[in-house]
Design an enzyme around this catalytic site. Structure first.
Site, PDB file in Angstrom:
ATOM      1  N   SER A 138       0.857  -1.182   0.000  1.00 39.62           N
ATOM      2  CA  SER A 138       0.000   0.000   0.000  1.00 39.62           C
ATOM      3  C   SER A 138       0.892   1.230   0.000  1.00 39.62           C
ATOM      4  O   SER A 138       2.038   1.187   0.473  1.00 39.62           O
ATOM      5  CB  SER A 138      -0.887   0.022   1.257  1.00 39.62           C
ATOM      6  N   TYR A 151      -2.797  -1.699  10.119  1.00 39.95           N
ATOM      7  CA  TYR A 151      -2.815  -1.905   8.675  1.00 39.95           C
ATOM      8  C   TYR A 151      -1.579  -1.275   8.043  1.00 39.95           C
ATOM      9  O   TYR A 151      -0.875  -1.914   7.247  1.00 39.95           O
ATOM     10  CB  TYR A 151      -4.083  -1.292   8.070  1.00 39.95           C
TER      11      TYR A 151
END
Length: 252
Positions: A138, A151
């Site tokens: 990400s 996350y």
């Protein structure tokens, strides 16, 4: 990565980026196998897109991963591309002790799931004349979203793990690619209607243009992700972090 003629396994292939990649790769003339935990949804996607196959796989269960790798080695001995896309993202308040379970689930899915898949499938990939492992991290691997700390941390770890994997496999037939998306309009964190997130089809268009480059870039980073990916290099990390810190969970 060859554009066509591959046999590809996509984890988290029933929605969002995973499903989008699977459909595009299938349309390009690849054999695509989507993996997920919901059999009914897997069957529905396979029936709607003839030629796509599915496998029931729980990324959080090491036994499920091992069983799947053994079964696919028999049913699809030419499997040569693994896309580790499965992941979860949750808001977290680090002052609430009950949130620890959420954090542990995120680590198990996003980080341990990716690592276990690599260990389970790399031996088969090494037997192929040309193979690819694509790990989905990400843009938040490079500057965290403070409201999703675990996350962001798992994606930073996936980035680091992928770098080491690439070095260890550099003299083999297996190339290692990292895909680092920005916020994309998917159900991940309820972003499907977020005007600040990138439309999924626009994201996929840009990714598949990058995949046409030969040799394939080791990192697939679309324009919208670059401010985060290169924040340290440009000296804008603190500024970008401050901007992301303003992004809060929606009021319940």
């Amino acid at each position: 990565m060859n554009g066509t003629g591959n046999t590809i396994l996509v984890t988290g292939g029933t929605s969002g980026i995973g499903l989008g990649l699977a459909l595009r790769l299938h349309q390009a003339g690849n054999k695509v196998i989507i993996a997920g935990r919901r059999k009914a949804l897997l069957d529905k996607i396979a029936s709607e897109h003839p030629g796509i196959e599915s496998v029931l796989l729980d990324i959080c269960d090491p036994h499920s991963i091992q069983r799947s790798s053994e079964a696919l080695a028999i049913s699809h001995p030419n499997l040569n591309v693994l896309i580790n896309n499965a992941g979860i993202m949750q808001w977290e308040n680090l002052t609430e002790p009950q949130g620890l379970r959420t954090a542990e689930d995120i680590v198990t899915t996003n980080l341990l799931g990716t690592i276990r898949m690599v260990y389970a499938f790399t031996p088969q990939l090494l037997k192929q004349p040309s193979a690819t492992i694509m790990n989905v991290s990400s843009a938040l691997a490079f500057v965290p979203l403070p409201a999703t700390p675990t996350y962001s941390a798992t994606k930073a770890a996936v980035h680091s793990f992928t770098q080491s994997l690439r070095v260890q496999l550099e003299d083999s037939s297996v190339e290692v690619i990292e895909l680092a998306p920005p916020g994309v309009r998917t159900t991940l964190l309820g972003q499907e209607n977020d005007e600040h997130a990138m439309p999924l089809e626009e994201f996929l268009d840009e990714i598949f243009e990058l995949l046409k480059i030969s040799p394939t870039p080791s990192e697939l980073v679309v324009e919208r992700a670059k401010p985060l990916r290169f924040a340290e290099a440009t000296g804008s990390h603190d500024e970008v972090l401050k901007m992301l810190a303003a992004y809060k969970p929606p009021a319940e």
